[in-house]
Motif scaffolding. Structure first.
Motif, PDB file in Angstrom:
ATOM      1  N   UNK A  30     -53.465  54.924  38.084  1.00 46.41           N
ATOM      2  CA  UNK A  30     -54.614  53.992  38.056  1.00 46.41           C
ATOM      3  C   UNK A  30     -55.190  53.911  36.640  1.00 46.41           C
ATOM      4  N   UNK A  31     -55.275  55.075  35.998  1.00 43.33           N
ATOM      5  CA  UNK A  31     -55.836  55.109  34.646  1.00 43.33           C
ATOM      6  C   UNK A  31     -54.964  54.297  33.683  1.00 43.33           C
ATOM      7  N   UNK A  32     -53.625  54.406  33.858  1.00 48.63           N
ATOM      8  CA  UNK A  32     -52.727  53.657  32.990  1.00 48.63           C
ATOM      9  C   UNK A  32     -52.904  52.147  33.213  1.00 48.63           C
ATOM     10  N   UNK A  33     -53.098  51.772  34.496  1.00 54.12           N
ATOM     11  CA  UNK A  33     -53.254  50.337  34.781  1.00 54.12           C
ATOM     12  C   UNK A  33     -54.521  49.772  34.150  1.00 54.12           C
ATOM     13  N   UNK A  34     -55.538  50.642  34.000  1.00 56.15           N
ATOM     14  CA  UNK A  34     -56.780  50.168  33.366  1.00 56.15           C
ATOM     15  C   UNK A  34     -56.580  49.943  31.868  1.00 56.15           C
ATOM     16  N   UNK A  42     -47.968  43.687  36.503  1.00 51.67           N
ATOM     17  CA  UNK A  42     -46.781  43.953  37.303  1.00 51.67           C
ATOM     18  C   UNK A  42     -47.161  44.688  38.598  1.00 51.67           C
ATOM     19  N   UNK A  43     -48.133  45.606  38.505  1.00 50.99           N
ATOM     20  CA  UNK A  43     -48.603  46.304  39.716  1.00 50.99           C
ATOM     21  C   UNK A  43     -49.250  45.318  40.685  1.00 50.99           C
ATOM     22  N   UNK A  44     -49.929  44.297  40.131  1.00 49.65           N
ATOM     23  CA  UNK A  44     -50.572  43.287  40.976  1.00 49.65           C
ATOM     24  C   UNK A  44     -49.518  42.514  41.771  1.00 49.65           C
ATOM     25  N   UNK A  45     -48.421  42.150  41.107  1.00 48.73           N
ATOM     26  CA  UNK A  45     -47.389  41.371  41.797  1.00 48.73           C
ATOM     27  C   UNK A  45     -46.788  42.150  42.961  1.00 48.73           C
ATOM     28  N   UNK A  46     -46.737  43.480  42.838  1.00 49.38           N
ATOM     29  CA  UNK A  46     -46.142  44.294  43.908  1.00 49.38           C
ATOM     30  C   UNK A  46     -47.198  44.959  44.780  1.00 49.38           C
ATOM     31  N   UNK A  47     -48.447  44.549  44.623  1.00 50.36           N
ATOM     32  CA  UNK A  47     -49.531  45.280  45.294  1.00 50.36           C
ATOM     33  C   UNK A  47     -50.072  44.578  46.529  1.00 50.36           C
ATOM     34  N   UNK A  48     -51.272  44.999  46.887  1.00 46.54           N
ATOM     35  CA  UNK A  48     -51.979  44.419  48.039  1.00 46.54           C
ATOM     36  C   UNK A  48     -53.316  43.866  47.556  1.00 46.54           C
ATOM     37  N   UNK A  91     -54.924  34.384  41.254  1.00 47.60           N
ATOM     38  CA  UNK A  91     -54.566  35.761  41.637  1.00 47.60           C
ATOM     39  C   UNK A  91     -54.846  36.741  40.497  1.00 47.60           C
ATOM     40  N   UNK A  92     -54.720  36.260  39.260  1.00 47.15           N
ATOM     41  CA  UNK A  92     -54.939  37.150  38.102  1.00 47.15           C
ATOM     42  C   UNK A  92     -56.389  37.590  37.982  1.00 47.15           C
ATOM     43  N   UNK A  93     -57.286  36.941  38.723  1.00 50.96           N
ATOM     44  CA  UNK A  93     -58.696  37.352  38.672  1.00 50.96           C
ATOM     45  C   UNK A  93     -58.977  38.542  39.584  1.00 50.96           C
ATOM     46  N   UNK A  94     -57.917  39.076  40.227  1.00 54.50           N
ATOM     47  CA  UNK A  94     -58.085  40.248  41.099  1.00 54.50           C
ATOM     48  C   UNK A  94     -58.547  41.446  40.283  1.00 54.50           C
ATOM     49  N   UNK A  95     -59.311  42.327  40.927  1.00 56.33           N
ATOM     50  CA  UNK A  95     -59.748  43.560  40.261  1.00 56.33           C
ATOM     51  C   UNK A  95     -59.101  44.761  40.951  1.00 56.33           C
ATOM     52  N   UNK A  96     -58.713  45.739  40.156  1.00 55.82           N
ATOM     53  CA  UNK A  96     -58.047  46.933  40.685  1.00 55.82           C
ATOM     54  C   UNK A  96     -59.076  47.827  41.383  1.00 55.82           C
ATOM     55  N   UNK A  97     -58.763  48.250  42.630  1.00 55.95           N
ATOM     56  CA  UNK A  97     -59.727  49.120  43.318  1.00 55.95           C
ATOM     57  C   UNK A  97     -59.155  50.450  43.790  1.00 55.95           C
ATOM     58  N   UNK A  98     -57.846  50.499  44.033  1.00 54.43           N
ATOM     59  CA  UNK A  98     -57.310  51.744  44.589  1.00 54.43           C
ATOM     60  C   UNK A  98     -55.796  51.770  44.463  1.00 54.43           C
ATOM     61  N   UNK A 103     -47.607  54.836  44.631  1.00 50.70           N
ATOM     62  CA  UNK A 103     -48.214  54.022  43.574  1.00 50.70           C
ATOM     63  C   UNK A 103     -48.255  52.521  43.865  1.00 50.70           C
ATOM     64  N   UNK A 104     -48.592  52.158  45.096  1.00 52.71           N
ATOM     65  CA  UNK A 104     -48.796  50.733  45.355  1.00 52.71           C
ATOM     66  C   UNK A 104     -50.280  50.440  45.131  1.00 52.71           C
ATOM     67  N   UNK A 105     -50.540  49.588  44.141  1.00 54.98           N
ATOM     68  CA  UNK A 105     -51.935  49.343  43.747  1.00 54.98           C
ATOM     69  C   UNK A 105     -52.606  48.361  44.703  1.00 54.98           C
ATOM     70  N   UNK A 106     -53.930  48.542  44.887  1.00 55.24           N
ATOM     71  CA  UNK A 106     -54.715  47.645  45.738  1.00 55.24           C
ATOM     72  C   UNK A 106     -55.793  46.952  44.895  1.00 55.24           C
ATOM     73  N   UNK A 107     -55.989  45.662  45.176  1.00 59.13           N
ATOM     74  CA  UNK A 107     -56.895  44.833  44.380  1.00 59.13           C
ATOM     75  C   UNK A 107     -57.858  44.073  45.300  1.00 59.13           C
ATOM     76  N   UNK A 108     -58.922  43.544  44.727  1.00 61.02           N
ATOM     77  CA  UNK A 108     -59.818  42.645  45.456  1.00 61.02           C
ATOM     78  C   UNK A 108     -59.914  41.336  44.683  1.00 61.02           C
ATOM     79  N   UNK A 109     -60.025  40.234  45.423  1.00 61.07           N
ATOM     80  CA  UNK A 109     -60.081  38.907  44.795  1.00 61.07           C
ATOM     81  C   UNK A 109     -61.074  38.035  45.553  1.00 61.07           C
ATOM     82  N   UNK A 110     -61.957  37.346  44.816  1.00 57.91           N
ATOM     83  CA  UNK A 110     -62.902  36.423  45.456  1.00 57.91           C
ATOM     84  C   UNK A 110     -62.344  35.005  45.369  1.00 57.91           C
ATOM     85  N   UNK A 111     -62.131  34.390  46.548  1.00 56.98           N
ATOM     86  CA  UNK A 111     -61.578  33.033  46.578  1.00 56.98           C
ATOM     87  C   UNK A 111     -62.667  32.026  46.965  1.00 56.98           C
TER      88      UNK A 111
END
Ligand SMILES: NC(=O)C1=CN([C@@H]2O[C@H](COP(=O)(O)OP(=O)(O)OC[C@H]3O[C@@H](n4cnc5c(N)ncnc54)[C@H](OP(=O)(O)O)[C@@H]3O)[C@@H](O)[C@H]2O)C=CC1
Ligand SMILES: [Mg+2]
Length: 349
Positions: A30-34, A42-48, A91-98, A103-111
């Motif tokens: 997670x720290x590296x992704x920040x 790339x984590x976003x494309x394979x994430x949730x 989708x790129x406006x997603x924020x990393x949350x978990x 190592x499957x990253x989770x994001x939040x996105x406001x649509x």
């Protein structure tokens, strides 16, 4: 008084699940992704992704009829957005949350810019106000939505640099924003808030704000002032709101709370002298505050549904996901143990 203060470690069930294998690797990932925008993309494309609409999270119904946050594959979100006429850049406006195992990253996105009903139909879910959602989700599910909403809100309200007035731009993870003209870096803000369950040894003290749901009372809380320690803030808030002087303070646990604009709730137990329990409630801050017996609290903890208008006024406590609830259950357990100990003493009947 300070010599009587003591600190305890939070109970094990308040700690994050860091002893299970993979915790260190997930935190470092997670720290590296920040720090690395390309790795994060790339984590976003394979994430949730957890979707929000104007800061209300998307919930789906489970087979058991309960609600849970909708964790959607990024590729599915991408196709829904394209079908609804949005270009892929949203989708790129997603924020990393978990981050999950492997190592499957989770994001939040406001649509919020898309039609709410169309997204709900396409994703087979419903956007529900976060306060209501927190009452319905489990204690494991609620924090990720609380964190996501807080981060999304921070980005929506931090678009300009407060020093230069110029636009700020975010990193891919959404963990910081930088001023486009002078490079000042801004990090998400949280306000420290103290919350305390005061006891006189037999009863506990709860307060009620006018905006609380019908019948609800909670532990006393208040924002820390600049320059205050946790202990100073606690003593001041209790003095201000109910006119009592604390005798001792014990730290319990903390919690991120997304309302009103992201707070770090610092939860404590405190005692007052049984000889000084007369309340002087500041009605500018609280509608009411009063002492509750162990019997009243144990009955309230058993209630399953909130009181409705017209019901006889029953005590309704904050939801399980709130640190106030944890403080109340900790106090109840401690009182019950005390009662058991007293009953088992030789000579007691
Ligand atoms: N998770 C939990 O278990 C619980 C959480 N809470 C949370 O604790 C928070 C604080 O409790 P509350 O009793 O309302 O606090 P306070 O007793 O401090 O009273 C709130 C008032 O403090 C002022 N204030 C000072 N600093 C801030 C700041 N940084 N942000 C916003 N307002 C500030 C505002 O007054 P003014 O506008 O006049 O300046 C506000 O109306 C609430 O937001 C509530 O959601 C409360 C109980 C349980
Ligand atoms: Mg208060």
């Amino acid at each position: 008084m300070w010599s009587r203060l003591r600190t305890i470690l939070p109970s094990p069930n308040c700690l994050p699940p860091r002893w299970c294998s993979g915790f260190v690797s997930r935190m470092r990932y997670m720290n590296r992704l920040k720090e690395d925008d390309t790795a994060c993309l790339s984590a976003l494309h394979n994430g949730q992704i957890f979707l929000f609409h104007h800061l209300s999270p998307l919930l789906q119904c489970t087979q058991r009829g309960t609600l849970r946050p909708a964790a959607l594959a990024t590729s599915d979100v991408q196709s829904v957005l394209e079908r609804l006429g949005s270009d892929g850049s949203l989708v790129k406006k997603s924020v990393l949350v978990s981050c999950l195992e492997q190592n499957q990253a989770q994001f939040c996105l406001d649509v919020g810019e898309l039609d709410q009903v169309s997204v709900e139909e396409a994703c087979e879910g419903k956007f529900l106000d976060l306060r209501k959602s927190l009452f319905l989700l489990t204690t494991a599910e609620a924090p990720i939505l609380a964190k996501g909403q807080a981060l999304l809100r921070w980005h929506q309200t931090s678009r300009f640099c407060s020093a230069t007035g110029q636009l700020t731009h975010r990193n891919q993870a959404g963990s910081q924003r930088a001023c486009s003209s002078n490079g000042i870096i801004y990090y998400p803000k949280m306000s420290p808030v103290v919350i305390v369950l005061v006891s006189d040894g037999r009863r506990c003290l709860l307060g009620r704000q006018p905006a609380f749901p019908l019948g609800m009372y909670s532990a006393l809380a208040g924002f820390c002032d600049m320059g205050e320690s946790l202990e100073e803030a606690l003593c001041r808030e209790v003095a201000e709101e109910v006119g009592l002087e604390l005798q001792s303070i014990t730290y319990s646990s903390s919690q991120h709370w997304p309302f009103p604009h992201s707070s770090l709730m610092l939860g404590c137990h405190a005692t007052v002298s049984p000889a000084h329990t007369q309340l002087q409630v500041d009605h500018a801050e609280l509608e009411n505050a009063r002492w509750f017996s162990l019997e009243e609290i144990t009955s309230a903890l058993k209630l399953q549904t909130p009181p409705q208008r017209g019901d006889s006024p029953a005590l309704w406590l904050p939801p399980k996901q709130a640190v106030a609830h944890r403080l109340i259950t900790e106090w109840t357990k401690q009182q019950l143990l005390k009662d058991t100990d007293q009953n088992q003493r030789p000579g007691s009947c």
